[in-house]
Scaffold this motif. Structure first.
Motif, PDB file in Angstrom:
ATOM      1  N   GLN A   2       0.805  -1.204   0.000  1.00 15.65           N
ATOM      2  CA  GLN A   2       0.000   0.000   0.000  1.00 15.65           C
ATOM      3  C   GLN A   2       0.850   1.271   0.000  1.00 15.65           C
ATOM      4  O   GLN A   2       0.412   2.318  -0.458  1.00 15.65           O
ATOM      5  N   LEU A  32      -6.448   1.092  -7.984  1.00 16.06           N
ATOM      6  CA  LEU A  32      -5.805   0.085  -7.144  1.00 16.06           C
ATOM      7  C   LEU A  32      -5.550  -1.197  -7.921  1.00 16.06           C
ATOM      8  O   LEU A  32      -4.569  -1.912  -7.667  1.00 16.06           O
ATOM      9  N   LEU A  37      -3.995  -4.286  -5.843  1.00 16.94           N
ATOM     10  CA  LEU A  37      -4.452  -4.024  -4.486  1.00 16.94           C
ATOM     11  C   LEU A  37      -5.977  -4.084  -4.455  1.00 16.94           C
ATOM     12  O   LEU A  37      -6.645  -3.689  -5.416  1.00 16.94           O
ATOM     13  N   HIS A  81      -5.508   1.095   5.659  1.00 12.15           N
ATOM     14  CA  HIS A  81      -5.163  -0.250   5.191  1.00 12.15           C
ATOM     15  C   HIS A  81      -5.271  -1.224   6.351  1.00 12.15           C
ATOM     16  O   HIS A  81      -5.226  -0.835   7.521  1.00 12.15           O
ATOM     17  N   ASP A  82      -5.430  -2.498   6.014  1.00 13.66           N
ATOM     18  CA  ASP A  82      -5.490  -3.525   7.046  1.00 13.66           C
ATOM     19  C   ASP A  82      -4.162  -4.275   7.096  1.00 13.66           C
ATOM     20  O   ASP A  82      -3.270  -4.034   6.267  1.00 13.66           O
ATOM     21  N   GLY A  85      -2.609  -5.677   3.937  1.00 10.11           N
ATOM     22  CA  GLY A  85      -2.201  -4.789   2.856  1.00 10.11           C
ATOM     23  C   GLY A  85      -3.339  -4.323   1.981  1.00 10.11           C
ATOM     24  O   GLY A  85      -3.111  -3.594   1.005  1.00 10.11           O
ATOM     25  N   ASN A  86      -4.581  -4.722   2.285  1.00 12.81           N
ATOM     26  CA  ASN A  86      -5.719  -4.237   1.519  1.00 12.81           C
ATOM     27  C   ASN A  86      -5.993  -2.768   1.862  1.00 12.81           C
ATOM     28  O   ASN A  86      -5.771  -2.333   2.990  1.00 12.81           O
ATOM     29  N   ILE A  87      -6.477  -2.021   0.901  1.00 12.66           N
ATOM     30  CA  ILE A  87      -6.837  -0.628   1.119  1.00 12.66           C
ATOM     31  C   ILE A  87      -8.268  -0.577   1.652  1.00 12.66           C
ATOM     32  O   ILE A  87      -9.179  -1.166   1.067  1.00 12.66           O
TER      33      ILE A  87
END
Length: 249
Positions: A2, A32, A37, A81-82, A85-87
Motif C-alpha cells: 500500500q 488500485l 491491491l 489499510h489492514d 495490505g488491503n486498502i
C-alpha cells in the motif's frame, strides 16, 4: 504494497485523469487494480463510497494515495489499510476510547501546522433558484468557533436539492478543519493506524484539557539510528462536518 501509492503517480496508460459521473468505489477500484491491491469498503460508508461524483480531476503530479484521500475526505471518509495490505475506506468511531494519550512528556516533537487562509468564521452556502421555485433562496450557515475574527465565506450550490445546503456547509467546514493539523514525532514504531482516536493534553500547544483527535496520517521510518513514527492529527469534526468546540479555551 500500500505504501507504493504514496510514491507513484497515475500512469499514462490509465489516462484520462478526468472522471465523469463515477463513484469513489469505481475510481479507487480502477486505480488500485493497477497495483493488484484490493479495496475494502466498511459498512459504515457503503452509501458514500457508491455515491456519484459529478466530476473529479486528478493532476499529473498527484500521487495516487493523495488523490484517493482527497476524494474520500469530500465524503468524510478515511483511507487506510489492514494488516493484509488491503486498502480500506471507512469512517472512524469517534466515540471509541482513545488508542493513546499523549502529553509533552511522551513525544519528542509536537507542533501545529495551520493554513490560516483556509479558515473562516462563518461558512454559508446559498441554493440557486430553480425553474420550479424561481423566487426561492435558501441559505445555510455554520460557524467555526476556532476562528475568533469575523471571516465570512459564501458559496453557491449549483446542483442538488434545497436540503443539500446544510450538508454542503458542513462539508466545507470539515474541509477547512483539515487545515488545522497537529504533528507529532515519536522515537519508536507505534501500533497505530489512520482513523484511530488519540487524546492530547499539552499546555505548550494551548491544549489545556484532554482533547480528542483523529490520526490522519501515520508514517514509519526505519534508520540505522532507530525507528520513528510521525503522526498528523486532525479534529474529529474534519470528518463529521460537525461544529468543533473551542479546544483552546
Amino acid at each position: 504494497f500500500q505504501w507504493v501509492l504514496q510514491d507513484v503517480n497515475i500512469p499514462v496508460s490509465a489516462y484520462p485523469l478526468e472522471s465523469i459521473n463515477r463513484s469513489f468505489k469505481d475510481i479507487a477500484t480502477r486505480l488500485l487494480g493497477l497495483f493488484e491491491l484490493e479495496l475494502i469498503i466498511d459498512p459504515s460508508v457503503v452509501d458514500d463510497a457508491n455515491a456519484i461524483y459529478k466530476k473529479s480531476m486528478a493532476e499529473p503530479g498527484d500521487d495516487i494515495a493523495g488523490y484517493l484521500s482527497k476524494l474520500a475526505s469530500q465524503r468524510n471518509m478515511v483511507l487506510g489499510h489492514d494488516p493484509e495490505g488491503n486498502i480500506v475506506v471507512f469512517r472512524p468511531d469517534f466515540n471509541a476510547p482513545p488508542k493513546m494519550k499523549i502529553t509533552h512528556e511522551n513525544s519528542i516533537e509536537m507542533g501545529w501546522s495551520v493554513y490560516g487562509q483556509a479558515m473562516f468564521s462563518d461558512i454559508s452556502v446559498i441554493r440557486q433558484p430553480t425553474k420550479d421555485n424561481p423566487n426561492s433562496t435558501l441559505v445555510d450557515t455554520v460557524k467555526n468557533p476556532l476562528v475568533k475574527s469575523f471571516r465570512p465565506k459564501t458559496s453557491v450550490l449549483t446542483s442538488g436539492t434545497t436540503t443539500d445546503t446544510r450538508k454542503a456547509a458542513n462539508n466545507k467546514l470539515a474541509a477547512q478543519l483539515d487545515s488545522l493539523k497537529l504533528a507529532l514525532t515519536f522515537e519508536s514504531k507505534l501500533d497505530l493506524a489512520p482513523g484511530e482516536i488519540i487524546e492530547v493534553e499539552n499546555p505548550e500547544m494551548f491544549l489545556y484539557n484532554p482533547t480528542k483527535f483523529v490520526a490522519s496520517t501515520v508514517t514509519f521510518k526505519e534508520t540505522e539510528d532507530g525507528d520513528t513514527t510521525a503522526i498528523s492529527l486532525v479534529l474529529p469534526e474534519a470528518y463529521t462536518g460537525g461544529t468543533p468546540k473551542d479546544i483552546f479555551a
